[in-house]
Design an enzyme around this catalytic site. Structure first.
Site, PDB file in Angstrom:
ATOM      1  N   GLU A  83      17.657  59.954  42.449  1.00  0.00           N
ATOM      2  CA  GLU A  83      16.926  61.099  42.953  1.00  0.00           C
ATOM      3  C   GLU A  83      17.350  62.423  42.009  1.00  0.00           C
ATOM      4  OE1 GLU A  83      17.093  61.704  47.223  1.00  0.00           O
ATOM      5  OE2 GLU A  83      16.534  63.858  46.888  1.00  0.00           O
ATOM      6  N   LYS A 267      21.579  63.232  55.768  1.00  0.00           N
ATOM      7  CA  LYS A 267      21.244  62.412  54.695  1.00  0.00           C
ATOM      8  C   LYS A 267      21.625  63.195  53.229  1.00  0.00           C
ATOM      9  CE  LYS A 267      18.045  61.098  51.363  1.00  0.00           C
ATOM     10  NZ  LYS A 267      17.711  61.762  50.053  1.00  0.00           N
ATOM     11  N   ASP A 283      30.191  49.078  49.506  1.00  0.00           N
ATOM     12  CA  ASP A 283      29.091  48.711  50.564  1.00  0.00           C
ATOM     13  C   ASP A 283      28.568  49.913  51.156  1.00  0.00           C
ATOM     14  OD1 ASP A 283      27.605  47.727  52.530  1.00  0.00           O
ATOM     15  OD2 ASP A 283      28.845  46.112  53.038  1.00  0.00           O
ATOM     16  N   HIS A 381      14.317  70.978  41.827  1.00  0.00           N
ATOM     17  CA  HIS A 381      13.628  69.749  41.607  1.00  0.00           C
ATOM     18  C   HIS A 381      12.869  70.160  40.351  1.00  0.00           C
ATOM     19  CE1 HIS A 381      14.555  66.566  44.366  1.00  0.00           C
ATOM     20  NE2 HIS A 381      14.901  67.248  45.042  1.00  0.00           N
TER      21      HIS A 381
HETATM   22  P1  NAD Z   1      37.509  40.548  49.741  1.00  0.00           P
HETATM   23  O1  NAD Z   1      36.827  39.466  50.654  1.00  0.00           O
HETATM   24  O2  NAD Z   1      37.385  40.412  48.426  1.00  0.00           O
HETATM   25  O3  NAD Z   1      39.022  40.726  50.454  1.00  0.00           O
HETATM   26  C1  NAD Z   1      39.877  41.561  49.752  1.00  0.00           C
HETATM   27  C2  NAD Z   1      40.908  40.751  48.890  1.00  0.00           C
HETATM   28  O4  NAD Z   1      41.565  41.620  48.148  1.00  0.00           O
HETATM   29  C3  NAD Z   1      41.864  40.233  49.709  1.00  0.00           C
HETATM   30  O5  NAD Z   1      41.888  38.850  49.297  1.00  0.00           O
HETATM   31  C4  NAD Z   1      43.238  40.810  49.423  1.00  0.00           C
HETATM   32  O6  NAD Z   1      44.311  39.959  49.674  1.00  0.00           O
HETATM   33  C5  NAD Z   1      42.849  41.287  48.092  1.00  0.00           C
HETATM   34  N1  NAD Z   1      43.982  42.408  47.693  1.00  0.00           N
HETATM   35  C6  NAD Z   1      44.318  42.574  46.302  1.00  0.00           C
HETATM   36  N2  NAD Z   1      45.098  43.758  46.384  1.00  0.00           N
HETATM   37  C7  NAD Z   1      45.061  44.291  47.517  1.00  0.00           C
HETATM   38  C8  NAD Z   1      45.240  45.598  47.995  1.00  0.00           C
HETATM   39  N3  NAD Z   1      45.905  46.343  47.557  1.00  0.00           N
HETATM   40  N4  NAD Z   1      45.008  45.944  49.307  1.00  0.00           N
HETATM   41  C9  NAD Z   1      44.145  45.070  50.175  1.00  0.00           C
HETATM   42  N5  NAD Z   1      43.807  43.839  49.781  1.00  0.00           N
HETATM   43  C10 NAD Z   1      44.003  43.382  48.436  1.00  0.00           C
HETATM   44  O7  NAD Z   1      37.104  41.930  50.111  1.00  0.00           O
HETATM   45  P2  NAD Z   1      36.843  42.722  51.765  1.00  0.00           P
HETATM   46  O8  NAD Z   1      37.114  44.139  51.484  1.00  0.00           O
HETATM   47  O9  NAD Z   1      37.607  41.862  52.705  1.00  0.00           O
HETATM   48  O10 NAD Z   1      35.275  42.665  51.989  1.00  0.00           O
HETATM   49  C11 NAD Z   1      34.556  43.728  51.331  1.00  0.00           C
HETATM   50  C12 NAD Z   1      33.104  42.998  51.248  1.00  0.00           C
HETATM   51  O11 NAD Z   1      32.584  42.352  52.600  1.00  0.00           O
HETATM   52  C13 NAD Z   1      32.112  43.818  50.694  1.00  0.00           C
HETATM   53  O12 NAD Z   1      31.199  43.178  49.760  1.00  0.00           O
HETATM   54  C14 NAD Z   1      30.936  43.829  51.824  1.00  0.00           C
HETATM   55  O13 NAD Z   1      29.671  44.016  51.586  1.00  0.00           O
HETATM   56  C15 NAD Z   1      31.384  42.587  52.531  1.00  0.00           C
HETATM   57  N6  NAD Z   1      30.834  42.535  53.863  1.00  0.00           N
HETATM   58  C16 NAD Z   1      30.669  43.469  54.742  1.00  0.00           C
HETATM   59  C17 NAD Z   1      30.249  43.457  56.325  1.00  0.00           C
HETATM   60  C18 NAD Z   1      30.099  44.603  57.045  1.00  0.00           C
HETATM   61  O14 NAD Z   1      30.228  45.730  56.686  1.00  0.00           O
HETATM   62  N7  NAD Z   1      29.546  44.372  58.176  1.00  0.00           N
HETATM   63  C19 NAD Z   1      30.211  42.008  56.728  1.00  0.00           C
HETATM   64  C20 NAD Z   1      30.569  40.995  55.866  1.00  0.00           C
HETATM   65  C21 NAD Z   1      30.730  41.323  54.400  1.00  0.00           C
END
Ligand code: NAD
Length: 749
Positions: A83, A267, A283, A381
């Site tokens: 935008e 927004k 996300d 704009h």
């Molecule tokens: P992830 O699954 O990749 O987990 C994070 C990994 O990073 C873990 O294995 C952790 O051990 C590691 N890690 C390394 N260094 C770290 C540090 N300093 N601090 C913390 N962890 C560290 O990621 P996530 O954050 O668990 O999940 C995020 C993803 O999940 C996003 O892509 C999101 O879109 C998705 N998601 C979101 C929803 C929702 O919001 N409702 C639901 C399902 C999935």
């Protein structure tokens, strides 16, 4: 990390903006190179592994907002957003906040809530009691499922319990697992823990676990950004500081009263938050869900920001919102664009990123409210749109602001209008007075070299085509002195005031007037050009020929084309040192030729069945022909045998190319252009920018592409049968000026 206060960033080219980030330490050279390459930051093969049924990689603008000062640290905020006005607005707001000391941002620990829903319990209070008693055991169990998180200082920290009556009258118990997920957003971490606890939870409370998933209402991970703006920085020429300040407070009161307004107000905040979230691979749906659920937490949907007046009259803004973001995990490892965004943001923890995001949201809210309470948002704009149209039309710096203002005023924010305003304006923005008396007009072609540049200086053949009606000169007699104006080249010169800079177009006029015996007379010379100057397209020869022709007509000199060509060649000597003679030849005769200065038959006309499907694009970077020719000369002298071979090869390509061109054998001609580019590279006259343009042209369907002219900047020419539009569009979108072969744009694809 250096100063993030960057003024005039919007005026720089994309490449220069990237250079500025590197210079200031916000971007590594490797990341800069990836951006400069212009290829998509996310390769298709990686995208195909990230989501399902992938058919491509979708693009969005990747910009930067400078000027941020948060907790006394300088930030440039990476923003991915389509935008217009968002990045401009937030950058300007950040500068105002910066001048008043910047933002103070604080946050709670990065706690994410996991929910475990239990149904089928006979007594919900008893179930809650049992779970409460077992919480130490459950927390240890959760942490055993993510041992690495504990090592990083995170882990499950506590529990909360709720009971709700469902619409059918049954009770449901909900366990909240509170997890410090450190630098990860934590969705998968928390989901894994919740799923791992389910069986033991069922045993403890004799119920059935249904849902086990995080909550996006991340209100245990709250971030607050706060800033006070000195009253004095709020005013403008049109509005007093008090008016702006009180308007912002009133607008927030309105949002807190009316959810229709609050939705738009929030927004605006999310314009900044989301753009930074996307740029850093976060996300944004999760962030959006959390933000809006939080905004309605007290029962009515309200503003996420508050604005109030300090006792000394200053304005204080505060944004509080849940922000559960990550700098590891998710798609961050696989998405190079997100890694670049994170590197620019320069954050070392998820908490720091969340604080920067909140500051960005608050700045964005301020920018929108200030615009709304003053001139409205359409003005911003429109001016941004006008700026991009002026940039696309190649309006020179000195005319830029006047042309932008003229387009807005006329209501025609269009390229043609920008060109019209530019060609009729002097540097002070005033249109040229119409020429009085009997004005005469002379016209000349520019040229595009298909094959043979540089070798031509060593008497090998060169193959060149005219760019029709490229330069037009209009001359009228005046009492005394010379007034020269070439708006497209930013030239407005006046001899009569004896202030003219030596060199450039004026010495060519001097020489022409000397040769035509006109030194004592006064003339008004208006030149209009549709080719840029200094871009290897023979603009100086076209200028000389057009002016000579206009003089010829005005004064009835009856020169032959040969005489005009000879005089233009002398002018070229002044402009370029050792001209090959091709530029003045094409400018005068306007015919495609195979030309060799050394052969007895200097020019061999090349008759064409059609205008070939060529796209010419200018890099916008001036190449110094004199310098390039001299550089090749010195390398030639050091390595005569090798350079002689290369020149021979280039000369042969020109001869064979002329045959291919005559027969419209474009496949053969294209491959010869590619080979010629290899030679031009070998003699060190190509540049990374030209190579990038060639790459863009080839990727968009050109079958041959090479630099044209002396190199070291300048232009490229691409042969694009059936793909003229695609190649023009790709180069145009990358910011390069396209020069049409025919004046009326009538060119076969
Ligand atoms: P992830 O699954 O990749 O987990 C994070 C990994 O990073 C873990 O294995 C952790 O051990 C590691 N890690 C390394 N260094 C770290 C540090 N300093 N601090 C913390 N962890 C560290 O990621 P996530 O954050 O668990 O999940 C995020 C993803 O999940 C996003 O892509 C999101 O879109 C998705 N998601 C979101 C929803 C929702 O919001 N409702 C639901 C399902 C999935």
């Amino acid at each position: 990390m250096s100063n993030s206060r960057i003024s005039g960033l919007y005026r720089l080219s994309v490449n220069d903006r990237i250079g500025e980030l590197v210079k200031r330490g916000f971007l590594s050279r490797d990341a800069a190179k990836a951006l400069l390459d212009g290829a998509p930051l996310l390769p298709l093969s990686t995208a195909d592994r990230m989501a399902e049924n992938v058919i491509g990689v979708f693009g969005l603008p990747f910009g930067i907002a400078p000027n941020f000062l948060v907790n006394d640290k300088d930030y440039v905020v990476p923003m991915v957003v389509e935008e217009p006005s968002i990045i401009a607005g937030v950058s300007g707001a950040a500068r105002i906040f910066r001048d008043s000391g910047g933002f103070v941002a604080t946050s709670t620990d990065p706690i994410l809530i996991g929910q475990i829903q239990i149904v089928g319990v006979r007594d919900p209070d008893k179930a809650v009691q049992s779970l409460f008693s077992a919480q130490d055991e459950l927390i240890s169990l959760a942490n055993s499922l993510q041992p690495n998180l504990g090592k990083r200082g995170g882990g499950a920290r506590g529990m909360e319990f709720y009971k709700y009556r469902l619409p059918d009258g049954d009770w449901t118990v909900v366990l909240h697992l509170l997890v410090d997920t450190r630098d990860a957003m934590g969705a998968n971490i928390v989901n894994t823990m919740c799923e791992g606890l389910a069986a033991r939870v069922e045993e403890i409370c004799s119920g059935n676990v249904v849902l086990r998933i995080l909550s996006n209402l991340a209100d245990k991970s709250l971030v607050k950004a706060k800033a006070t703006i000195a009253l004095a920085s709020l005013g403008s020429d049109e509005h007093s500081a008090e008016f702006v300040r009180d308007g912002i407070v009133l607008a927030t009161d309105f949002a807190n009263t009316d959810p229709y307004r609050a939705a738009t107000h929030n927004k605006g905040i999310m314009n900044g938050v989301d753009a930074l979230a996307i740029a850093t691979g976060n996300d944004w749906r999760a962030i959006e869900a959390g933000a809006h659920a939080f905004a309605v937490k007290e029962g009515a949907y309200r503003s996420l920001t508050s604005w109030s007046v300090e006792s000394n009259g200053d304005l204080t803004g505060e944004l509080t919102m849940p922000l559960k973001v990550g700098i590891v995990g998710g798609s961050l490892a696989s998405n190079p664009g997100a890694r670049t965004g994170l590197a620019i943001a320069g954050v070392s923890s998820a908490t720091e990123l969340a604080r920067l995001m909140a500051a960005t949201g608050l700045a964005q809210n301020f920018a929108a409210l200030r615009a709304l309470v003053t001139h409205g948002i359409q003005k911003g704009h429109m001016s941004l749109h006008a700026r991009s149209v002026a940039a696309a039309a190649g309006i020179p710096d000195e005319q830029f602001d006047n042309v932008v203002a003229g387009m807005i005023e006329s209501g025609d924010v269009k390229t043609w209008k920008a060109e019209e305003l530019a060609s009729s304006a002097t540097p002070d923005g005033m249109p040229d007075e119409p020429l009085t008396g009997n004005a005469a007009i002379g016209e000349a072609c520019a040229k595009v070299i298909l094959l043979g540049e540089h070798a031509a200086v060593y008497d090998r053949h060169v193959l060149a085509l005219p760019i029709a009606a490229a330069v037009t000169a209009q001359i009228a007699e005046r009492e005394s002195g010379i007034r020269l104006s070439i708006p497209q080249w930013g030239i407005h010169d006046d001899w009569s005031d004896r202030n003219r800079k030596p060199g450039g177009a004026s010495i060519i006029i001097d020489l022409i007037m000397l040769q035509l015996g006109l030194t004592k007379r006064g003339f008004d010379i208006r030149v209009s050009s549709r080719v840029p100057m200094g871009m290897g397209l023979g603009s100086s020869a076209a200028f000389a020929v057009a002016v000579i022709r206009a003089f010829d007509k005005l004064l009835g000199l009856n020169q032959t084309d040969l005489e005009i060509d000879r005089l233009a060649f002398r002018c070229e000597g002044l402009a370029h040192g050792t001209p090959s003679g091709i530029d003045n030849n094409i400018a005068t005769f306007g015919e495609p030729v195979l030309y060799s200065r050394g052969s007895s038959e200097r020019t061999i006309p090349v008759s064409l069945v059609e205008i070939p499907p060529l796209v010419i694009a200018s890099s916008g970077i001036k190449g110094d022909t004199k310098e390039m020719v001299a550089g090749v000369r010195s390398r030639y002298e050091q390595n005569e045998a090798l350079y002689t071979t290369i020149f021979d090869e280039i000369g042969e390509l020109s001869v064979a190319g002329a045959t291919a061109l005559r027969e419209a054998d474009y496949a053969y001609l294209g491959s010869m252009m590619n080979v010629c580019q290899g030679f031009l590279n070998a003699i060190e006259v190509s540049t990374p920018e030209l190579e990038k343009m060639i790459h863009i042209a080839r990727s968009a369907g050109a079958i041959g592409a090479k630099l044209t002219g002396a190199g070291g900047g300048g232009s490229i020419v691409a042969l694009c049968p059936g793909k003229v539009n695609e190649v023009s569009e790709a180069l145009g979108l990358a910011g390069y000026e396209i020069i049409r072969m025919a004046a009326d744009g009538d060119q076969r694809d």
